[in-house]
Design an enzyme around this catalytic site. Sequence first.
Site, PDB file in Angstrom:
ATOM      1  CG  HIS A 120      -2.114  -0.971   0.965  1.00 45.06           C
ATOM      2  ND1 HIS A 120      -2.815  -1.528   1.923  1.00 45.06           N
ATOM      3  CD2 HIS A 120      -2.181  -1.862   0.041  1.00 45.06           C
ATOM      4  CE1 HIS A 120      -3.626  -2.424   1.757  1.00 45.06           C
ATOM      5  NE2 HIS A 120      -3.407  -2.578   0.312  1.00 45.06           N
ATOM      6  CB  CYS A 150       6.079  21.080 -12.136  1.00 44.46           C
ATOM      7  SG  CYS A 150       4.423  20.069 -11.686  1.00 44.46           S
ATOM      8  N   GLY A 187      -1.679  -9.273  12.680  1.00 46.50           N
ATOM      9  CA  GLY A 187      -2.127  -7.783  12.927  1.00 46.50           C
ATOM     10  C   GLY A 187      -3.042  -7.188  11.855  1.00 46.50           C
ATOM     11  CB  THR A 188      -3.854  -7.860   8.399  1.00 44.70           C
ATOM     12  OG1 THR A 188      -4.953  -7.399   7.374  1.00 44.70           O
ATOM     13  CG2 THR A 188      -3.472  -9.315   8.277  1.00 44.70           C
ATOM     14  CD  GLU A 215     -11.053  -7.675  17.795  1.00 41.93           C
ATOM     15  OE1 GLU A 215     -11.814  -7.634  16.804  1.00 41.93           O
ATOM     16  OE2 GLU A 215     -10.830  -6.804  18.533  1.00 41.93           O
TER      17      GLU A 215
END
Length: 239
Positions: A120, A150, A187-188, A215
């Site tokens: 990501h 620019c 942890g996802t 969880e």
Amino acid sequence: MEPALLNSARQSARKARRIAVLTGAGVSAESGIPTFRSNGGFWRNNRFEDLATPQGFVRDPKFVWQWYEERRRGIAAARPNPGHEAFAAMEHRASEFTLITQNVDGLHDLAGSKNVIKLHGDIWVVRCMACGGERVERSELNELPPRCACGGLLRPGVVWFGEALPEGAIERATAAVRRAELLIVAGTSAQVYPAAGLIPLAARGGVQVIEINTEATDFSDEVSFALRGKSAEILPQLV
Ligand code: BV8
Ligand code: ZN
């Protein structure tokens, strides 16, 4: 957690020579960085359509940048935790090791992980919407939204909903997972695709899967070992 379960998972982790890892916001929770979907997470109080889509950015670039700049300051003050460090140690021992992360915070790099695929993007990268030029910019952005030399509008170098992942990233991640003997998922919430699809790819392809999460997730029933608890506490016990 049952000690026998942790022991079996540890044996599996120590035996595996080819390891792939998939991480999410939960591995940085104990570094003090909020997650997205848990209690107190970003998406509990904000609409992701406003903050993490190209449409939201075009509508109000200043508002989106204020959120990113606040996160950037929080991340700048954060340190890798024992979970990040455990993955860096594991990479030393393994013959093949690929760390696939959905995190944009760079804490795996800071902990010393080398073979990292950032699905990501990277919150420290800024990219010009006009000329496409990009650079690493860690310093505080005083004027929001920031502008390129620019004159074009700069955007954060992250992947928003509805956008393609960095070129080749999911292909390399898929190849690493297919080759691995073990996939460690930490942890996802496993809600965001194509990243989450790597988990059933492994589980259904005969790759052992260890899941570490406070969880249960949609894939907890499919993995070899579902370890309930904090990644910064459990991961060091697997090395
Ligand atoms: C794309 C920006 C195509 C970066 C983020 C239906 C089916 C399949 C796909 C889709 C679909 N509908 C829509 C889609 C596509 C969409 C998608 O998946 N939507 C979902 C929600 C249905 N995906 C996309 O749009 C992706 N792109 O598909 O492109 C394409 C192809 C070609 C051309 C054009 C387009 C792009 C997705 C990118 C999303 N970007 N944010 C940023 O600013 O950070 S999303 C956001 O979610 C974060 O970036 C994060 O990386 C990602 C995943 O979240 P998690 O990391 O899992 O975090 P979460 O809070 O959810 O969970 C934390 C977990 O940790 C919890 O389970 C908790 O229990 C646990 N935990 C907490 N503390 C601890 C812990 N565990 C252990 N220890 C602890 N201490
Ligand atoms: Zn430019």
